[in-house]
Design a protein around this motif. Structure first.
Motif, PDB file in Angstrom:
ATOM      1  N   VAL A 354       9.248  -1.119  -2.003  1.00 20.44           N
ATOM      2  CA  VAL A 354       8.117  -0.454  -1.581  1.00 20.44           C
ATOM      3  C   VAL A 354       7.158  -0.053  -2.803  1.00 20.44           C
ATOM      4  N   THR A 355       6.041  -0.552  -2.678  1.00 18.54           N
ATOM      5  CA  THR A 355       4.971  -0.162  -3.700  1.00 18.54           C
ATOM      6  C   THR A 355       4.057   0.760  -3.243  1.00 18.54           C
ATOM      7  N   ALA A 373      -3.804   6.864  -0.283  1.00 18.97           N
ATOM      8  CA  ALA A 373      -2.793   6.030  -0.948  1.00 18.97           C
ATOM      9  C   ALA A 373      -2.442   4.962  -0.087  1.00 18.97           C
ATOM     10  N   VAL A 374      -1.872   3.775  -0.868  1.00 20.11           N
ATOM     11  CA  VAL A 374      -1.669   2.626  -0.056  1.00 20.11           C
ATOM     12  C   VAL A 374      -0.147   2.217  -0.241  1.00 20.11           C
ATOM     13  N   VAL A 375       0.638   2.027   0.807  1.00 22.92           N
ATOM     14  CA  VAL A 375       2.021   1.783   0.556  1.00 22.92           C
ATOM     15  C   VAL A 375       2.153   0.315   1.190  1.00 22.92           C
ATOM     16  N   TRP A 376       2.867  -0.646   0.523  1.00 26.36           N
ATOM     17  CA  TRP A 376       3.243  -2.016   1.115  1.00 26.36           C
ATOM     18  C   TRP A 376       4.666  -2.448   0.594  1.00 26.36           C
ATOM     19  N   ALA A 377       5.045  -3.378   1.419  1.00 23.50           N
ATOM     20  CA  ALA A 377       6.268  -4.060   1.232  1.00 23.50           C
ATOM     21  C   ALA A 377       6.038  -5.651   1.694  1.00 23.50           C
ATOM     22  N   ILE A 392      10.213   3.337   8.207  1.00 17.75           N
ATOM     23  CA  ILE A 392      10.968   3.049   7.212  1.00 17.75           C
ATOM     24  C   ILE A 392      10.349   2.887   5.826  1.00 17.75           C
ATOM     25  N   LEU A 393       8.967   2.388   5.647  1.00 19.99           N
ATOM     26  CA  LEU A 393       8.230   2.434   4.626  1.00 19.99           C
ATOM     27  C   LEU A 393       7.703   3.838   4.296  1.00 19.99           C
ATOM     28  N   LEU A 394       7.322   4.609   5.171  1.00 21.73           N
ATOM     29  CA  LEU A 394       7.046   5.966   4.958  1.00 21.73           C
ATOM     30  C   LEU A 394       8.088   6.910   4.239  1.00 21.73           C
ATOM     31  N   ALA A 397       8.531   5.789   0.799  1.00 25.90           N
ATOM     32  CA  ALA A 397       7.296   6.205   0.076  1.00 25.90           C
ATOM     33  C   ALA A 397       7.331   7.692  -0.253  1.00 25.90           C
ATOM     34  N   ALA A 398       7.969   8.459   0.434  1.00 29.11           N
ATOM     35  CA  ALA A 398       8.359   9.849   0.235  1.00 29.11           C
ATOM     36  C   ALA A 398       8.852  10.201  -0.972  1.00 29.11           C
ATOM     37  N   GLN A 399       9.805   9.072  -1.606  1.00 25.91           N
ATOM     38  CA  GLN A 399      10.465   9.196  -2.846  1.00 25.91           C
ATOM     39  C   GLN A 399       9.316   9.226  -4.136  1.00 25.91           C
ATOM     40  N   ALA A 400       8.149   8.575  -3.792  1.00 24.04           N
ATOM     41  CA  ALA A 400       7.000   8.585  -4.716  1.00 24.04           C
ATOM     42  C   ALA A 400       5.897   9.723  -4.423  1.00 24.04           C
TER      43      ALA A 400
END
Length: 491
Positions: A354-355, A373-377, A392-394, A397-400
């Motif tokens: 995940v970016t 913020a933008v999150v993508w995979a 799952i992506l959220l 992303a919570a690690q970042a």
């Protein structure tokens, strides 16, 4: 011209300066192709590319098409660190921008002595591959004898001490296994291929140029979002008297005396032209002509390209000091992710790489007490989006983003279907850049076609996908139209 993607805009501006009267017919209501913006409640987001590699391509466009340089029209900011990486074992590293010594030092400090040097040595070899392929892949029209590019692996062979001979890697995964020998470095390399939807197990070793390109030329952000670059290029076209017709769907390409002679629109209008330039999905282009555009021995349009699932996050609370612009959260099970990319289907949706993009840009938030913020995979192009995938992506992303769930006001889900609706690409696929070797599997069809007067531009043609490549394709098409088949590229 069919379509107002970035490749088409680059070609249109250059052709207009060369004295051609250019009309662009765009099916949707705006320009830029995948380079778009979403706005809501004072938040704004790039829905396509969020960073700009190799800005020199676009600087050259503005230099060649007018007196105002690119930096007079948009603000470019070098992103440092280039990226932050969080690995499955809990370690992490911030990678400096465009500094080999800095990268080596950062990797050694974060991951252990000697790790950085292995990556640094890899970058030296990647530079060899770049030097060998840069001109034929990025600066010249596709060679008629393109098989030379397909068969010859430009990534150098590496001496093997135990075998007392050199050994040449044929895939990016072999480069990772043999030369990097560290799961974190492997993830670092794999992340660059996954960003373009490429499985490193089948992607040629020549893909080493992807991390090298970013390392050598830096990572840049366009203040206000990358959509501002599209706006500047569009406005340059308008100033050069390019005409745009939005909401105009092209339903056919007319042919007269064996060459492209214009376009037919959905309302029945026929517009005559000396040349037709198409920035569209290859399947659509084939339908528009209803005739073969490639002959025996040509690179054929393939099913290349993966898709993306993107989340646009509206967050309460200020962005913390020192937050990285880009963080890559690597998949906890790399093989499961690659297996899913190669063989979509089945019940399991593995946690992907995940970016997370967190630009510190007041133009993208309602005030300094909020953050966008933008999150993508990357997903297989055929994947049907499921609400659970966004969760799952959220979680990744919570690690970042600290306290992500508590800060989240709302999020918008952008599926491959959105990209398909906006760009016309099958399954919402995003084209990969052209790469040498691998039997030509990652080359794209030439900009010229077997139908005289018809040209291809943009990510689905040579030299492939990505913002720099779109600009290069526009330059090549303009050269072919102005100078004819003898055009051999920029000098």
């Amino acid at each position: 011209m069919i379509g107002a993607g970035m490749g088409a805009l680059a070609a249109a501006a250059r052709l207009a300066v060369a004295g051609h009267r250019v009309t662009v017919y765009e099916r949707t209501d705006t320009y830029g192709g995948a380079v778009r913006r979403f706005e809501r409640d004072g938040f704004a987001f790039d829905t396509g590319p969020g960073l700009l590699p190799l800005p020199a391509v676009w600087r050259d466009l503005f230099l060649k098409t007018g007196k105002e340089p690119l930096e007079d029209l948009v603000e470019l900011v070098q992103v440092d660190p280039s990226s932050r990486h969080l690995f499955a074992d809990g370690t992490g590293v911030a990678v400096p921008n465009a500094s080999r010594a800095g990268v080596v030092s950062a990797l050694d400090e974060a991951l252990g002595a000697g790790v950085g040097q292995r990556w640094g040595d890899f970058l030296v070899r990647a530079r060899e591959a770049w030097d060998r392929t840069r001109r034929p892949l990025l600066e010249e029209p596709l060679w008629p004898n393109w098989q030379v590019l397909a068969e010859r692996e430009p990534y150098p062979a590496v001496p093997h001490k135990r075998l007392l001979r050199t050994r040449r890697a044929t895939t990016l995964a072999e480069v990772a296994d043999r030369e990097l020998r560290d799961d974190r470095l492997k993830a670092l390399l794999t992340g660059h291929s996954l960003a373009h939807g490429l499985d490193p197990r089948t992607t040629p070793a020549s893909a080493a140029v992807l991390p090298y390109l970013e390392h050598a030329f830096g990572t840049w952000y366009v203040r206000g979002g990358v959509r501002e670059l599209a706006r500047a290029v569009y406005e340059r076209c308008v100033r050069r008297r390019v005409e745009f017709v939005f909401g105009a769907e092209v339903t056919g390409i007319t042919v007269k005396d064996g060459r492209a002679a214009g376009v037919e629109l959905a309302d029945g209008t026929v517009a005559d032209a000396d040349h037709v330039v198409a920035d569209v999905d290859p399947a659509l282009l084939a339908r528009l002509t209803d005739r073969p555009l490639d002959g025996t021995g040509d690179v054929r349009p393939g099913e290349r390209g993966a898709a993306r699932l993107t989340l646009l996050l509206a967050l309460k609370g200020a962005r913390e000091a020192g937050a990285a612009h880009r963080t890559v959260v690597h998949a906890p099970d790399a093989e499961a992710e690659l297996d899913h990319l190669a063989n979509p289907g089945g019940d399991a949706f593995p946690v992907p790489t995940v970016t997370v993009l967190r630009p510190d840009d007041p133009a993208l938030r309602p005030d300094d007490a909020h953050e966008s913020a933008v999150v993508w995979a990357t997903l297989p192009a055929e994947t049907e989006a499921d609400p659970a995938h966004a969760g799952i992506l959220l979680d990744a992303a919570a690690q970042a983003i600290p306290a992500l769930r508590d800060r989240l006001l709302w999020h918008e889900v952008r599926t491959p279907e959105h990209n398909s609706a906006e760009t016309g690409a099958r399954y919402g696929a995003v084209p990969a850049p052209s790469l040498a070797a691998g039997d030509g599997a990652l080359l794209h069809p030439a900009n010229s076609t077997r139908l005289p007067g018809l040209y291809r531009v943009g990510g689905w043609s040579h030299p492939g996908g990505g913002l720099p490549h779109a600009g290069m394709s526009g330059a090549m098409v303009a050269g072919l139209v102005v100078e004819g088949p003898e055009f051999r590229g920029s000098t």
